[in-house]
Design a protein around this motif. Structure first.
Motif, PDB file in Angstrom:
ATOM      1  N   GLN A 190       0.827  -1.197   0.000  1.00 46.27           N
ATOM      2  CA  GLN A 190       0.000   0.000   0.000  1.00 46.27           C
ATOM      3  C   GLN A 190       0.864   1.250   0.000  1.00 46.27           C
ATOM      4  O   GLN A 190       1.702   1.445   0.892  1.00 46.27           O
ATOM      5  N   LEU A 191       0.646   2.101  -0.977  1.00 49.26           N
ATOM      6  CA  LEU A 191       1.356   3.364  -1.053  1.00 49.26           C
ATOM      7  C   LEU A 191       0.549   4.440  -0.333  1.00 49.26           C
ATOM      8  O   LEU A 191      -0.681   4.373  -0.257  1.00 49.26           O
ATOM      9  N   GLY A 192       1.238   5.418   0.189  1.00 50.86           N
ATOM     10  CA  GLY A 192       0.547   6.533   0.825  1.00 50.86           C
ATOM     11  C   GLY A 192       0.194   6.303   2.281  1.00 50.86           C
ATOM     12  O   GLY A 192      -0.433   7.171   2.903  1.00 50.86           O
ATOM     13  N   GLN A 193       0.541   5.154   2.827  1.00 46.99           N
ATOM     14  CA  GLN A 193       0.305   4.917   4.252  1.00 46.99           C
ATOM     15  C   GLN A 193       1.504   5.409   5.064  1.00 46.99           C
ATOM     16  O   GLN A 193       2.609   5.564   4.545  1.00 46.99           O
ATOM     17  N   TYR A 207      -5.643  -5.173   6.300  1.00 51.24           N
ATOM     18  CA  TYR A 207      -4.289  -4.618   6.245  1.00 51.24           C
ATOM     19  C   TYR A 207      -3.374  -5.487   7.098  1.00 51.24           C
ATOM     20  O   TYR A 207      -3.770  -5.942   8.184  1.00 51.24           O
ATOM     21  N   ALA A 208      -2.156  -5.689   6.644  1.00 50.91           N
ATOM     22  CA  ALA A 208      -1.186  -6.500   7.385  1.00 50.91           C
ATOM     23  C   ALA A 208       0.155  -5.775   7.432  1.00 50.91           C
ATOM     24  O   ALA A 208       0.645  -5.288   6.407  1.00 50.91           O
ATOM     25  N   TRP A 209       0.728  -5.709   8.636  1.00 50.76           N
ATOM     26  CA  TRP A 209       2.028  -5.071   8.846  1.00 50.76           C
ATOM     27  C   TRP A 209       3.069  -6.143   9.120  1.00 50.76           C
ATOM     28  O   TRP A 209       2.776  -7.126   9.832  1.00 50.76           O
ATOM     29  N   PRO A 210       4.272  -5.977   8.615  1.00 49.70           N
ATOM     30  CA  PRO A 210       5.292  -7.023   8.746  1.00 49.70           C
ATOM     31  C   PRO A 210       5.692  -7.322  10.182  1.00 49.70           C
ATOM     32  O   PRO A 210       6.250  -8.389  10.454  1.00 49.70           O
ATOM     33  N   PHE A 211       5.394  -6.411  11.113  1.00 51.04           N
ATOM     34  CA  PHE A 211       5.746  -6.696  12.521  1.00 51.04           C
ATOM     35  C   PHE A 211       4.663  -7.528  13.218  1.00 51.04           C
ATOM     36  O   PHE A 211       4.729  -7.735  14.431  1.00 51.04           O
ATOM     37  N   GLY A 212       3.667  -8.027  12.463  1.00 49.49           N
ATOM     38  CA  GLY A 212       2.768  -9.036  13.022  1.00 49.49           C
ATOM     39  C   GLY A 212       1.347  -8.623  13.308  1.00 49.49           C
ATOM     40  O   GLY A 212       0.598  -9.380  13.918  1.00 49.49           O
ATOM     41  N   VAL A 213       0.932  -7.457  12.851  1.00 47.61           N
ATOM     42  CA  VAL A 213      -0.412  -6.956  13.153  1.00 47.61           C
ATOM     43  C   VAL A 213      -1.285  -6.970  11.901  1.00 47.61           C
ATOM     44  O   VAL A 213      -0.827  -6.609  10.810  1.00 47.61           O
ATOM     45  N   VAL A 214      -2.540  -7.380  12.097  1.00 46.23           N
ATOM     46  CA  VAL A 214      -3.553  -7.333  11.044  1.00 46.23           C
ATOM     47  C   VAL A 214      -4.679  -6.428  11.516  1.00 46.23           C
ATOM     48  O   VAL A 214      -5.097  -6.496  12.678  1.00 46.23           O
ATOM     49  N   ILE A 215      -5.154  -5.564  10.637  1.00 44.51           N
ATOM     50  CA  ILE A 215      -6.307  -4.718  10.950  1.00 44.51           C
ATOM     51  C   ILE A 215      -7.358  -4.894   9.862  1.00 44.51           C
ATOM     52  O   ILE A 215      -7.061  -4.768   8.677  1.00 44.51           O
ATOM     53  N   TYR A 216      -8.580  -5.194  10.284  1.00 44.71           N
ATOM     54  CA  TYR A 216      -9.722  -5.164   9.372  1.00 44.71           C
ATOM     55  C   TYR A 216     -10.314  -3.758   9.445  1.00 44.71           C
ATOM     56  O   TYR A 216     -10.646  -3.274  10.534  1.00 44.71           O
ATOM     57  N   HIS A 227       0.619  -4.128   3.704  1.00 44.19           N
ATOM     58  CA  HIS A 227      -0.040  -4.739   2.560  1.00 44.19           C
ATOM     59  C   HIS A 227      -1.536  -4.804   2.843  1.00 44.19           C
ATOM     60  O   HIS A 227      -1.954  -4.792   4.007  1.00 44.19           O
ATOM     61  N   SER A 228      -2.347  -4.915   1.777  1.00 45.67           N
ATOM     62  CA  SER A 228      -3.780  -5.032   2.022  1.00 45.67           C
ATOM     63  C   SER A 228      -4.482  -5.744   0.878  1.00 45.67           C
ATOM     64  O   SER A 228      -3.926  -5.909  -0.216  1.00 45.67           O
ATOM     65  N   THR A 229      -5.718  -6.152   1.162  1.00 41.64           N
ATOM     66  CA  THR A 229      -6.602  -6.729   0.161  1.00 41.64           C
ATOM     67  C   THR A 229      -8.035  -6.521   0.617  1.00 41.64           C
ATOM     68  O   THR A 229      -8.297  -6.313   1.818  1.00 41.64           O
TER      69      THR A 229
END
Length: 386
Positions: free
Chosen positions: A129-132, A151-160, A137-139
């Motif tokens: 994701q650009l601009g964050q 959304y998923a962050w490489p340090f282990g967090v997912v946000i819906y 990453h997201s889908t």
């Protein structure tokens, strides 16, 4: 609403709920109790039993306001409640329109770990994701409530991130919907993650943010409504699962709209003539009065995504400590990484506008992210040096 001679009446659901909570299904039975209490407490003006029963009918159906001090006193005695709980204040003038329109943004974070994020990115084809504010990453995912992105962050967090455009007659209706929907949303999120990862990952909390599309109020009433919307739980009882939940919430809302609503933890980040914005521990609300000069919805969302992703990571680290365990994280996401993220969140950007800075400062202050980061940095640094 009931009708009589062409007029419409709004039932007093608060009084009805209190009566039924006492087990008095009939007004006759409740009237006997009010009459008994009046005599017991020496209220000389206590009306006759038949008069009390007729008055209760008129009060509960909304045919008459409860202005008689004797009845106000009797109701408070019978229902063990304060005048504010039962009657509130009804002097607020409402706009002639029927509903307001708001876009609800729900941020539902879960810590799943770095390996799980790698799996999700590969299995679901998440894209960068650009601009964050931070790399992620997201889908898009299918959700019955509306558009939803993972959304998923490489340090282990997912946000819906769930977006729902809604229409309500008052803030009370939103508050009741919010509480019920939060339970369903957290269960859905946990189930969806378990379906993808094969192991349970319960969602930890939801942060709600509201983008006002079409307000119902104007002037000072709009300001008060936005403040209430920033902390909607103020309208609800602690045990707010009963039949009278909405009626009670509407009563409290009318009182606050009449008296004004202040809360020490609400931070104002609006710009006069451009926008109205408030942040609190409970959530954020924003109304762009001049859309061409105000923040965009995407900027509003990006701030919360960055904040909640780091908050969820720190929550995981601190929960490990409180459970008596040393957090185990990859070196690239240790204390130096968090120190860098703290700088990213707190240091103004060279081309940042005053509105961006006001939003960022308000969200950081009300979320307590900075002390949360400081605690996590100290802990990871001690483990690294130990």
């Amino acid at each position: 609403m009931s009708q009589e001679d062409g007029r419409q009446f709004r039932p007093n659901l608060v009084l009805i709920d209190h009566r039924r909570r006492r087990g008095w299904e009939s007004r006759r039975k409740a009237a006997r109790e009010l009459h008994r209490l009046g005599q017991k407490h020496g209220i000389r003006e206590t009306p006759a039993l038949e008069s009390i029963e007729k008055a209760m009918y008129r009060h509960e159906t909304g045919r008459a306001a409860i202005t008689d001090p004797v009845y106000r006193q009797l109701y408070c005695l019978a229902y063990d409640a304060t005048p504010h709980d039962l009657f509130g204040a009804f002097e607020a003038v409402e706009d002639s329109r029927d509903h307001f329109v708001v876009r609800s943004h729900k941020f539902i974070p879960t810590f799943v770990g770095t390996e799980a994020v790698v799996r999700l990115i590969a299995d679901l084809d998440l894209t960068p994701q650009l601009g964050q504010w931070t790399d992620c990453h997201s889908t898009s995912v299918e959700h019955p409530g509306g558009p939803c992105d993972m959304y998923a962050w490489p340090f282990g967090v997912v946000i819906y991130h769930l977006v729902e455009e809604l229409e309500f007659p008052n803030v009370a209706a939103l508050a009741v919907w919010r509480q019920a929907s939060y339970r369903d949303n957290m269960l859905w999120t946990s189930d969806d993650l378990e379906a993808h990862l094969g192991t349970p990952h319960p969602a930890s909390y939801i942060l709600g943010a509201y983008w006002m599309v079409k307000p119902l109020w104007s002037g000072g009433l709009l300001d008060t409504a936005l403040r209430i919307l920033c902390t909607p739980k103020v309208l609800l009882r602690r045990d707010s699962d009963g039949d009278g939940t909405l009626g009670h919430a509407e009563l409290v809302e009318r009182s606050l709209m009449a008296e004004g609503y202040e809360h020490g933890e609400i931070v104002d980040f609006g710009i006069k003539g451009v926008s109205s914005g408030y942040a609190s521990w409970s959530g954020v609300v924003y109304y762009p009065t001049a859309p061409d000069r105000a923040l965009t919805e995407g900027e509003f969302v990006a701030c919360e995504l960055a904040t909640q992703s780091l908050w969820a990571y720190c929550e995981f680290l601190n929960s490990q400590i409180e459970a008596g365990r040393d957090p185990v994280v990859p070196p690239e996401y240790g204390w130096r990484f968090l120190r860098g993220m703290r700088s990213r969140m707190t240091t103004p950007r060279p081309r940042e506008t005053g509105q961006h800075r006001s939003l960022r400062n308000a969200v950081l202050q009300t979320s307590d992210l900075v002390p949360h980061l400081a605690q996590a940095i100290e802990t990871l640094r001690e483990l690294n040096e130990g």
